[in-house]
Design an enzyme around this catalytic site. Structure first.
Site, PDB file in Angstrom:
ATOM      1  N   HIS A 145     -46.702 -26.528  34.056  1.00 26.29           N
ATOM      2  CA  HIS A 145     -47.529 -25.254  33.591  1.00 26.29           C
ATOM      3  C   HIS A 145     -48.907 -25.449  34.003  1.00 26.29           C
ATOM      4  O   HIS A 145     -49.461 -26.537  33.414  1.00 26.29           O
ATOM      5  CB  HIS A 145     -47.195 -25.024  32.039  1.00 26.29           C
ATOM      6  CG  HIS A 145     -48.148 -23.866  31.432  1.00 26.29           C
ATOM      7  ND1 HIS A 145     -48.940 -24.045  30.690  1.00 26.29           N
ATOM      8  CD2 HIS A 145     -48.022 -22.569  31.768  1.00 26.29           C
ATOM      9  CE1 HIS A 145     -49.425 -23.008  30.237  1.00 26.29           C
ATOM     10  NE2 HIS A 145     -48.751 -21.923  30.799  1.00 26.29           N
ATOM     11  N   GLU A 155     -46.548 -23.587  38.259  1.00 21.11           N
ATOM     12  CA  GLU A 155     -47.133 -22.310  37.620  1.00 21.11           C
ATOM     13  C   GLU A 155     -48.691 -22.329  37.465  1.00 21.11           C
ATOM     14  O   GLU A 155     -49.409 -23.231  37.146  1.00 21.11           O
ATOM     15  CB  GLU A 155     -46.694 -22.149  36.140  1.00 21.11           C
ATOM     16  CG  GLU A 155     -46.885 -20.730  35.748  1.00 21.11           C
ATOM     17  CD  GLU A 155     -48.226 -20.650  34.826  1.00 21.11           C
ATOM     18  OE1 GLU A 155     -48.613 -19.448  34.452  1.00 21.11           O
ATOM     19  OE2 GLU A 155     -48.797 -21.546  34.678  1.00 21.11           O
ATOM     20  N   ASP A 214     -52.198 -19.398  37.421  1.00 21.85           N
ATOM     21  CA  ASP A 214     -52.716 -17.883  37.087  1.00 21.85           C
ATOM     22  C   ASP A 214     -53.718 -17.508  38.105  1.00 21.85           C
ATOM     23  O   ASP A 214     -54.602 -18.401  38.448  1.00 21.85           O
ATOM     24  CB  ASP A 214     -53.302 -18.134  35.616  1.00 21.85           C
ATOM     25  CG  ASP A 214     -52.592 -18.836  34.583  1.00 21.85           C
ATOM     26  OD1 ASP A 214     -51.623 -18.051  34.056  1.00 21.85           O
ATOM     27  OD2 ASP A 214     -52.710 -19.970  34.364  1.00 21.85           O
ATOM     28  N   HIS A 253     -56.978 -19.396  34.501  1.00 19.76           N
ATOM     29  CA  HIS A 253     -56.331 -18.930  33.418  1.00 19.76           C
ATOM     30  C   HIS A 253     -56.955 -17.780  32.466  1.00 19.76           C
ATOM     31  O   HIS A 253     -56.735 -16.659  32.409  1.00 19.76           O
ATOM     32  CB  HIS A 253     -55.792 -19.894  32.592  1.00 19.76           C
ATOM     33  CG  HIS A 253     -55.003 -19.351  31.193  1.00 19.76           C
ATOM     34  ND1 HIS A 253     -55.544 -19.092  30.061  1.00 19.76           N
ATOM     35  CD2 HIS A 253     -53.876 -18.863  31.153  1.00 19.76           C
ATOM     36  CE1 HIS A 253     -54.717 -18.490  29.250  1.00 19.76           C
ATOM     37  NE2 HIS A 253     -53.596 -18.397  29.788  1.00 19.76           N
ATOM     38  N   GLU A 261     -48.593 -16.290  38.101  1.00 12.35           N
ATOM     39  CA  GLU A 261     -48.759 -15.366  37.115  1.00 12.35           C
ATOM     40  C   GLU A 261     -50.102 -14.568  37.229  1.00 12.35           C
ATOM     41  O   GLU A 261     -51.089 -15.192  37.611  1.00 12.35           O
ATOM     42  CB  GLU A 261     -49.041 -15.872  35.549  1.00 12.35           C
ATOM     43  CG  GLU A 261     -49.109 -14.819  34.562  1.00 12.35           C
ATOM     44  CD  GLU A 261     -49.311 -15.223  33.206  1.00 12.35           C
ATOM     45  OE1 GLU A 261     -50.063 -14.639  32.410  1.00 12.35           O
ATOM     46  OE2 GLU A 261     -49.063 -16.613  33.008  1.00 12.35           O
TER      47      GLU A 261
END
Length: 247
Positions: free
Chosen positions: A6, A33, A35, A48, A108
């Protein structure tokens, strides 16, 4: 089970930096993962928060900053200041890093609070340029964004993010219908909302369930029993060990 680092190996290294991504390489995990947002001058960057200040020595928002301005910023950690792989990276840099590995990249789109014009197309164009349509998953809390992705490029897998507020506003039946309408492959619920019924109903509809953000051994063991398909964690090495010991 799919284990994602993450924001990179962020439990030990600065999140969403090339440093954290490099430290995720040899952990035997499924993916990373990240952002993604867009700068004032249209560059896709990996960060993020919609605003600066928590991680880096800057102020203001990503949307109102140029890429050059963001690149000049340093982490607040004194030991990592001016370290080349601890700057805010571009999506292109991450794709370049991932493309020759076995890792899957979960992108994301951070557009549930701030809207970025054409960000879906911009992301898909770069993914296609790097010939990585089969190596990425695009997720968002914004289901309209996922619909756009599906219409623009049906080859790219998508995931609907479901947090406690979404779960409270919409019941499970409505959430699963959104996934169907968006042609999602995955549903990504918070570990606060996932339960036996959630997993069973999602699986019944052909959705794979990948849970965020799992940093507890106790919660991980519970999710193994629930037979979820993947998890996102800040501690990928630890969680991967738990999975290997309990499957």
């Amino acid at each position: 089970m799919n284990i994602y680092a993450h924001r990179g190996n962020s439990g030990f290294f600065p999140e969403n930096t090339m440093y954290a991504f490099k430290k995720s390489l040899d952990l035997g995990i499924y993916g990373i993962e990240i952002d993604v947002q867009k700068t004032k001058d249209g560059i896709l960057v990996v960060h993020h928060d919609e605003t600066l200040g928590r991680m880096f020595d800057g102020k203001g928002s990503i949307k109102k900053s140029t890429f050059e301005q963001l690149r000049e910023l340093n982490l607040k950690d004194e030991e990592l200041k001016n370290k080349a792989d601890c700057k805010i990276p571009t999506l292109e840099e991450v794709l370049e890093f991932i493309k020759d590995t076995d890792l899957t990249l979960n992108i994301e789109i951070k557009n549930n609070k701030v809207r970025y014009k054409n960000i879906e197309k911009d992301i898909l164009d770069i993914v296609k340029q790097y010939e990585m349509e089969d190596k990425v998953v695009i997720s968002s809390f914004n289901y309209k964004s996922l619909k756009r992705i599906s219409k623009l490029n049906s080859k790219v897998k998508t995931a609907y993010l479901v947090g406690p507020l979404t779960f409270k506003r919409r019941n499970l039946k409505k959430i699963l219908k959104i996934c169907k309408d968006c042609k999602c492959t995955y549903i990504h619920p918070s570990c606060d909302v996932v339960n036996k019924e959630f997993v069973a109903e999602a699986h019944k509809r052909g959705l794979l369930v990948q849970v965020y953000t799992v940093n507890s051994v106790t919660i991980m063991k519970k999710l193994i029993k629930l037979k979820v398909d993947g998890v996102f964690t800040n501690y990928p090495k630890i969680i991967n060990t738990i999975v290997n010991e309990n499957l």
